[in-house]
Design an enzyme around this catalytic site. Sequence first.
Site, PDB file in Angstrom:
ATOM      1  CB  SER A 120      -0.932   0.013   1.216  1.00  0.00           C
ATOM      2  OG  SER A 120      -0.188  -0.102   2.415  1.00  0.00           O
ATOM      3  CG  HIS A 141      -2.702  -0.566  -3.135  1.00  0.00           C
ATOM      4  ND1 HIS A 141      -2.887   0.762  -2.842  1.00  0.00           N
ATOM      5  CD2 HIS A 141      -3.015  -1.252  -1.997  1.00  0.00           C
ATOM      6  CE1 HIS A 141      -3.291   0.884  -1.590  1.00  0.00           C
ATOM      7  NE2 HIS A 141      -3.380  -0.320  -1.064  1.00  0.00           N
ATOM      8  CD  GLU A 153      -3.304   3.572  -5.518  1.00  0.00           C
ATOM      9  OE1 GLU A 153      -3.312   4.809  -5.580  1.00  0.00           O
ATOM     10  OE2 GLU A 153      -2.750   2.947  -4.582  1.00  0.00           O
ATOM     11  CG  ASN A 191      -2.913   4.121   1.161  1.00  0.00           C
ATOM     12  OD1 ASN A 191      -4.068   4.295   1.507  1.00  0.00           O
ATOM     13  ND2 ASN A 191      -2.387   2.918   1.039  1.00  0.00           N
TER      14      ASN A 191
END
Length: 288
Positions: A120, A141, A153, A191
């Site tokens: 992540s 991800h 992702e 993130n």
Amino acid sequence: MTDTPQRIAVVGGGTMGRGIAQAALTAGREVVLCDVSEAVLDKARETIDGGLRRLVDKGRLEADAAEAALARLSVTTRMADLADATVIVEAAPESPELKEGIFRELDTVAPEAILASNTSSLSLTRLAEVTGRPERVVGMHFFNPVPVMPLVEVIRARQTADKVVETVEALARDLGKTPVRIGDSPGFAVNRILIPMINEAAFVVEEGVATAEAVDEAMRLGANHPIGPLALADMIGVDVVVAIMEVLQQGLDEAKYRPCPLLRRLVDEGHLGRKSGRGFYEYPPKGR
């Protein structure tokens, strides 16, 4: 047209690994799930079975299709059993040393496979460097809960080949997900934006500006978020939030990414969120 892999391996039988496995099984893929713990694998099989049954109850999957999906799942504690997988998705805890060790072993046992990481926040370029075929290393991800969340992702390491990116994008689409290409930067896109927001929400609580409940209600009603940032921290794992903030702080060298002391205290006390039964909120065994 890019051929999509039919046999997928997942390394790590935790929340994310189980979710990725379920998504692949539902899409008709054969899946081998690997973890060092037999108990974790037993729990993973039970959880996946439960997830498939819920899909049947909701009318989103036929009962015989759910049975067939579960039959396509195999589990193992031996990395060598992943040798014939076309794509291997690593979903281990967010530790650079742990992930690099897994990639070194996979590089030996499955020399032809595409190696994808569900990291992540960590550098895919660094992960690729520990292998002998960095051009076949890529980031996939997924987001929790994997069977529900549509985004993947796709993170391209500096060395990743075009064909590899195209293959995992096609795979993501076949799993019912929407792939979005993101550059290899600390925290990637989601993130890097989301986790500092959670961190700031924790500062608001620590400074006595508002309670956790008030922060979450305000963000739901004022920002139209489906879940408040602190309830989301509990879902993600408070320890994971801290780990990602540390990656952002180290990778981007900015003071604004300093993890909130309240988050660190929760981690030190073992209050990691839903997975431990308590974080910003308490979670009895059968729900909040």
